[in-house]
Design an enzyme around this catalytic site. Sequence first.
Site, mmCIF file in Angstrom:
data_model
loop_
_atom_site.group_PDB
_atom_site.id
_atom_site.type_symbol
_atom_site.label_atom_id
_atom_site.label_comp_id
_atom_site.label_asym_id
_atom_site.label_seq_id
_atom_site.Cartn_x
_atom_site.Cartn_y
_atom_site.Cartn_z
ATOM 1 N N ASN A 7 50.688 49.597 49.384
ATOM 2 C CA ASN A 7 50.732 48.544 48.387
ATOM 3 C C ASN A 7 51.634 49.050 47.255
ATOM 4 O OD1 ASN A 7 50.285 46.654 46.426
ATOM 5 N ND2 ASN A 7 48.062 46.872 46.392
ATOM 6 N N LYS A 14 49.866 52.396 46.089
ATOM 7 C CA LYS A 14 48.512 52.692 46.555
ATOM 8 C C LYS A 14 48.602 52.708 48.065
ATOM 9 C CE LYS A 14 46.070 50.570 42.761
ATOM 10 N NZ LYS A 14 45.657 49.259 42.298
ATOM 11 N N ARG A 85 51.303 45.425 51.938
ATOM 12 C CA ARG A 85 50.865 44.261 51.180
ATOM 13 C C ARG A 85 52.112 43.633 50.557
ATOM 14 N NH1 ARG A 85 48.093 43.861 45.349
ATOM 15 N NH2 ARG A 85 48.001 41.607 45.356
ATOM 16 N N HIS A 174 45.228 36.672 46.394
ATOM 17 C CA HIS A 174 44.057 37.458 46.846
ATOM 18 C C HIS A 174 43.668 37.081 48.278
ATOM 19 C CE1 HIS A 174 42.655 37.641 42.375
ATOM 20 N NE2 HIS A 174 43.254 38.785 42.691
ATOM 21 N N HIS A 202 36.351 36.178 44.206
ATOM 22 C CA HIS A 202 36.945 37.491 43.944
ATOM 23 C C HIS A 202 37.067 37.605 42.425
ATOM 24 C CE1 HIS A 202 39.889 40.852 44.762
ATOM 25 N NE2 HIS A 202 40.146 40.568 43.493
ATOM 26 N N GLY A 204 37.729 40.056 39.845
ATOM 27 C CA GLY A 204 38.214 41.349 39.348
ATOM 28 C C GLY A 204 38.821 41.124 37.980
ATOM 29 N N GLY A 206 41.996 40.253 37.676
ATOM 30 C CA GLY A 206 42.490 38.947 38.104
ATOM 31 C C GLY A 206 41.376 38.346 38.962
ATOM 32 N N ARG A 235 43.997 36.537 31.540
ATOM 33 C CA ARG A 235 44.655 35.255 31.838
ATOM 34 C C ARG A 235 43.737 34.089 31.469
ATOM 35 N NH1 ARG A 235 45.907 37.241 37.644
ATOM 36 N NH2 ARG A 235 47.688 38.624 37.304
ATOM 37 N N ASP A 277 37.792 43.889 29.456
ATOM 38 C CA ASP A 277 36.872 44.542 30.388
ATOM 39 C C ASP A 277 35.461 43.971 30.228
ATOM 40 O OD1 ASP A 277 35.047 46.465 31.583
ATOM 41 O OD2 ASP A 277 36.790 47.772 31.738
ATOM 42 N N GLY A 325 35.641 43.885 41.083
ATOM 43 C CA GLY A 325 35.024 44.637 39.975
ATOM 44 C C GLY A 325 33.823 43.973 39.316
ATOM 45 N N VAL A 326 33.995 42.753 38.818
ATOM 46 C CA VAL A 326 32.898 42.073 38.125
ATOM 47 C C VAL A 326 31.853 41.580 39.140
ATOM 48 C CG1 VAL A 326 32.288 40.159 36.604
ATOM 49 C CG2 VAL A 326 34.479 41.348 36.290
ATOM 50 N N GLU A 328 31.101 42.545 42.138
ATOM 51 C CA GLU A 328 30.343 43.575 42.866
ATOM 52 C C GLU A 328 29.360 44.313 41.960
ATOM 53 O OE1 GLU A 328 33.381 46.155 44.474
ATOM 54 O OE2 GLU A 328 34.298 44.465 45.502
ATOM 55 N N GLU A 379 40.588 45.298 50.746
ATOM 56 C CA GLU A 379 41.860 44.711 51.165
ATOM 57 C C GLU A 379 42.640 45.650 52.083
ATOM 58 O OE1 GLU A 379 41.974 43.860 46.970
ATOM 59 O OE2 GLU A 379 43.323 42.191 47.379
HETATM 60 P P1 ADP Z 1 41.724 44.541 39.589
HETATM 61 O O1 ADP Z 1 41.780 45.144 40.982
HETATM 62 O O2 ADP Z 1 41.988 43.071 39.527
HETATM 63 O O3 ADP Z 1 42.445 45.315 38.547
HETATM 64 P P2 ADP Z 1 38.895 45.187 39.748
HETATM 65 O O4 ADP Z 1 38.469 44.419 40.939
HETATM 66 O O5 ADP Z 1 38.920 46.672 39.827
HETATM 67 O O6 ADP Z 1 40.223 44.620 39.114
HETATM 68 O O7 ADP Z 1 37.917 44.761 38.556
HETATM 69 C C1 ADP Z 1 38.102 45.306 37.290
HETATM 70 C C2 ADP Z 1 37.090 44.701 36.356
HETATM 71 O O8 ADP Z 1 35.768 44.874 36.867
HETATM 72 C C3 ADP Z 1 37.088 45.429 35.019
HETATM 73 O O9 ADP Z 1 37.994 44.850 34.162
HETATM 74 C C4 ADP Z 1 35.685 45.265 34.562
HETATM 75 O O10 ADP Z 1 35.679 44.163 33.672
HETATM 76 C C5 ADP Z 1 34.880 44.870 35.774
HETATM 77 N N1 ADP Z 1 33.750 45.764 36.023
HETATM 78 C C6 ADP Z 1 33.726 46.963 36.660
HETATM 79 N N2 ADP Z 1 32.486 47.495 36.644
HETATM 80 C C7 ADP Z 1 31.701 46.601 35.980
HETATM 81 C C8 ADP Z 1 30.309 46.555 35.619
HETATM 82 N N3 ADP Z 1 29.484 47.542 35.949
HETATM 83 N N4 ADP Z 1 29.868 45.488 34.940
HETATM 84 C C9 ADP Z 1 30.699 44.486 34.601
HETATM 85 N N5 ADP Z 1 32.007 44.460 34.896
HETATM 86 C C10 ADP Z 1 32.507 45.500 35.578
#
Ligand code: ADP
Length: 398
Positions: A7, A14, A85, A174, A202, A204, A206, A235, A277, A325-326, A328, A379
Amino acid sequence: MNILVLNCGSSSIKSALFSDESNVLSVTIERIGFSDSIITYKIPTQNVEEKFVQQVPNHKTGIEIILTSILPKTEIKKIDGIGHRVAHGGERFTTAVIVDEYVKQEIEKCIPLAPLHNPHNLAGIVACETLLPEIKNVAVFDTSFHQTMPMKAALFPIPYSLYEKYKIRRYGFHGTSHQYLVYRAAEILKTKPEKLKLITCHLGNGASIAAIKYAKSIDTTMGFTPTAGIMMGTRSGDIDPGVVTFLQSAEGLSPQETNLLFNNRSGLLGVSGVSSDMRTIIDLMNRGDKKAELAFEMYCYITKKYISQYIGVLNYPDAIIFSAGVGENSPLVREHILQDMDKLGIIIDKKLNNMLISKDGIISKKESRIKVLVIKTNEELMIAKITKKLLSSEAGNL
Ligand code: ADP
């Protein structure tokens, strides 16, 4: 089969190596083009994790370092294929493809649609062709999974001639993550992807949501660009186009400045004024910060609105999936998004919800008409699977 997944971003690579779908190596190279590029690699089978600083002037050198210095540290002697990717495949690519001259030209033609990604994705492919001329490259597009959307979902209600002239339409992004979530949900629910109607979220930095009917994407929130859809870290997501023209005139914004405003200064960051974040937003909210609370409430409310739309579009999905991220990691966000939806058939089990952090499983109660799942997206594994399948079927056809 040993598949290398790449990627290539603007200043990063990555990569992950899979041997029969198990991850044997992960490498990240950051700050490409600077004198202090950072190389991090993990060999999960040997419990090895190392980081070092070395100048990496371009993607070709980065890939060369992976192949000649890091790969030999694993037991893998040979790569059978490389999955790349690629951010944008336009309308041309509805599936992943083995790279040839035509494919490279088409990826190049899509550069105006993804100027920040496609050039680097293409650079990665060209570098691999030079370094490993005998190995096949496969392009896996972020957009192709959504090419099954019907035109009524893909087109914007603007003059049709603009679609014809500039190909302005919803592409969605995505795609590989949404596709992985479908595959994994079917595994967890012990059924086939072709039997499921799903809403995949999804969430994250984004974020996008997709409505998936029998393994095919029929709608998604991101559009012509990834700025569209739900509120994200920086965004805005969907917005009244009148706001855009008003601000351009009131603030004298150029197209570039407008882009920055809606892509980099909006979302959670824009409303809270502090952070993109979600962890920081929740922390601030718990300490009484009103703008952080508003940002959190807006994020959950907007996401709930799109999920509700897709419940209608799918005429009741079997399951809603939270990922990235969010999705999960935050039981609080999941609970807030789905609260007060019991009349629509969604009932979260609070205990299960709080238990599932960065793990796959079901978080809805037995009586919930729509199941709710948490799935850690992957992914890279999906790209490896697609690459393996494509190369194996090609080998079978010889
Ligand atoms: P990307 O790949 O789009 O950069 P990710 O899927 O890694 O993003 O998600 C990043 C976001 O996940 C972070 O900006 C953060 O807001 C959120 N995140 C990670 N851990 C937690 C948590 N324990 N609680 C809430 N939000 C989280």
